[in-house]
Structure formats: structure tokens, C-alpha cells
Design a protein around this motif. Structure first.
Motif, PDB file in Angstrom:
ATOM      1  N   MET A 145       0.830  -1.207   0.000  1.00  0.00           N
ATOM      2  CA  MET A 145       0.000   0.000   0.000  1.00  0.00           C
ATOM      3  C   MET A 145       0.864   1.256   0.000  1.00  0.00           C
ATOM      4  O   MET A 145       0.566   2.216  -0.718  1.00  0.00           O
ATOM      5  N   ASP A 146       1.939   1.257   0.775  1.00  0.00           N
ATOM      6  CA  ASP A 146       2.853   2.409   0.784  1.00  0.00           C
ATOM      7  C   ASP A 146       3.426   2.637  -0.611  1.00  0.00           C
ATOM      8  O   ASP A 146       3.496   3.773  -1.087  1.00  0.00           O
ATOM      9  N   ALA A 147       3.834   1.560  -1.266  1.00  0.00           N
ATOM     10  CA  ALA A 147       4.401   1.685  -2.606  1.00  0.00           C
ATOM     11  C   ALA A 147       3.359   2.227  -3.586  1.00  0.00           C
ATOM     12  O   ALA A 147       3.661   3.094  -4.407  1.00  0.00           O
ATOM     13  N   LEU A 148       2.140   1.733  -3.500  1.00  0.00           N
ATOM     14  CA  LEU A 148       1.077   2.233  -4.380  1.00  0.00           C
ATOM     15  C   LEU A 148       0.824   3.711  -4.146  1.00  0.00           C
ATOM     16  O   LEU A 148       0.676   4.489  -5.097  1.00  0.00           O
ATOM     17  N   LEU A 149       0.754   4.112  -2.900  1.00  0.00           N
ATOM     18  CA  LEU A 149       0.510   5.512  -2.590  1.00  0.00           C
ATOM     19  C   LEU A 149       1.671   6.397  -3.039  1.00  0.00           C
ATOM     20  O   LEU A 149       1.462   7.484  -3.573  1.00  0.00           O
ATOM     21  N   ASP A 150       2.897   5.910  -2.856  1.00  0.00           N
ATOM     22  CA  ASP A 150       4.077   6.686  -3.281  1.00  0.00           C
ATOM     23  C   ASP A 150       4.113   6.824  -4.800  1.00  0.00           C
ATOM     24  O   ASP A 150       4.429   7.892  -5.329  1.00  0.00           O
ATOM     25  N   GLU A 151       3.794   5.736  -5.509  1.00  0.00           N
ATOM     26  CA  GLU A 151       3.787   5.770  -6.981  1.00  0.00           C
ATOM     27  C   GLU A 151       2.773   6.765  -7.512  1.00  0.00           C
ATOM     28  O   GLU A 151       2.973   7.388  -8.538  1.00  0.00           O
ATOM     29  N   ARG A 152       1.680   6.890  -6.831  1.00  0.00           N
ATOM     30  CA  ARG A 152       0.593   7.755  -7.289  1.00  0.00           C
ATOM     31  C   ARG A 152       0.749   9.185  -6.801  1.00  0.00           C
ATOM     32  O   ARG A 152      -0.081  10.032  -7.057  1.00  0.00           O
ATOM     33  N   GLY A 153       1.814   9.420  -6.030  1.00  0.00           N
ATOM     34  CA  GLY A 153       2.054  10.765  -5.543  1.00  0.00           C
ATOM     35  C   GLY A 153       1.035  11.238  -4.518  1.00  0.00           C
ATOM     36  O   GLY A 153       0.771  12.427  -4.394  1.00  0.00           O
TER      37      GLY A 153
END
Length: 110
Positions: free
Chosen positions: A99-107
Motif C-alpha cells: 500500500m505504501d508503494a502504491l501511494l508513493d507511486e501515485r504521488g
């Protein structure tokens, strides 16, 4: 975001985690959860979770007399509970990392 649904999904893990280092009785466990930041956790949810985890063979119980009121039923992790805590902890960390990676990727702002 309403955390009620998130809390339902992780309450077992949270209860096992607060019992990792020290046994506790119902109200004490509830207090520890709230002190840790899970302010919205309900009394009935915690007591139901304790009963379910005990019935699943993950907790031991024992009764301690109290001079201030009724006897207190303490809960503690047994070997199966510690194994479950380790497995569920790994699952949670993997999920949270995803989830952290998804949120970081999406800015998405933290």
C-alpha cells in the motif's frame, strides 16, 4: 477515511501484539490498544476477539483474585498464538508495504 472497517480486519493482530510481552485482562488490553492509538476500538469487539482467539487455541487464560472487585480473567499468548502473531505480522507488513508503494507511486500525500 473511516477506520472502522480497517480496525475489524486487524483487531486479532492488534490484540495478539499487545499480549506479546505481557499478559493482560480485558479492560487492561482495551486500555493498551487505545493508548497505542486505536481510540475507536469498542469494548465488545475486544472481549469478543479475546473469546474467539482463546477458542481458536491461540491464548491461555487464568483467573487472578482482585481485592477491588470481581476476579480478573487474564489472557496470555501460548506457542500457537506467538506463531500466529509472527505469521499475521509478516502478512500485515507485506500488505502495508504494498500500500505504501502504491501511494508513493501515485504521488499521494502522506
Amino acid at each position: 477515511m473511516d477506520t472502522t472497517q480497517l480496525l475489524k480486519g486487524v483487531l486479532d493482530l492488534a490484540v495478539l501484539a499487545v499480549l506479546k510481552d505481557e499478559d493482560g485482562y480485558g479492560y487492561d488490553i482495551l486500555r493498551r490498544l487505545r493508548t497505542a492509538g486505536l481510540d475507536e476500538v469498542g469494548d465488545a469487539s475486544v472481549y469478543g476477539t479475546l473469546r474467539r482467539l482463546f477458542q481458536a487455541g491461540l491464548l491461555n487464560t487464568y483467573v487472578v483474585p482482585s481485592e477491588e472487585g470481581p476476579h480478573r480473567k487474564y489472557y496470555g499468548l501460548n506457542a500457537a498464538g506467538r506463531d500466529q502473531l509472527n505469521r499475521a505480522g509478516k502478512t500485515w507488513r507485506n500488505f502495508a508495504s504494498t500500500m505504501d508503494a502504491l501511494l508513493d507511486e501515485r504521488g499521494v500525500a502522506a
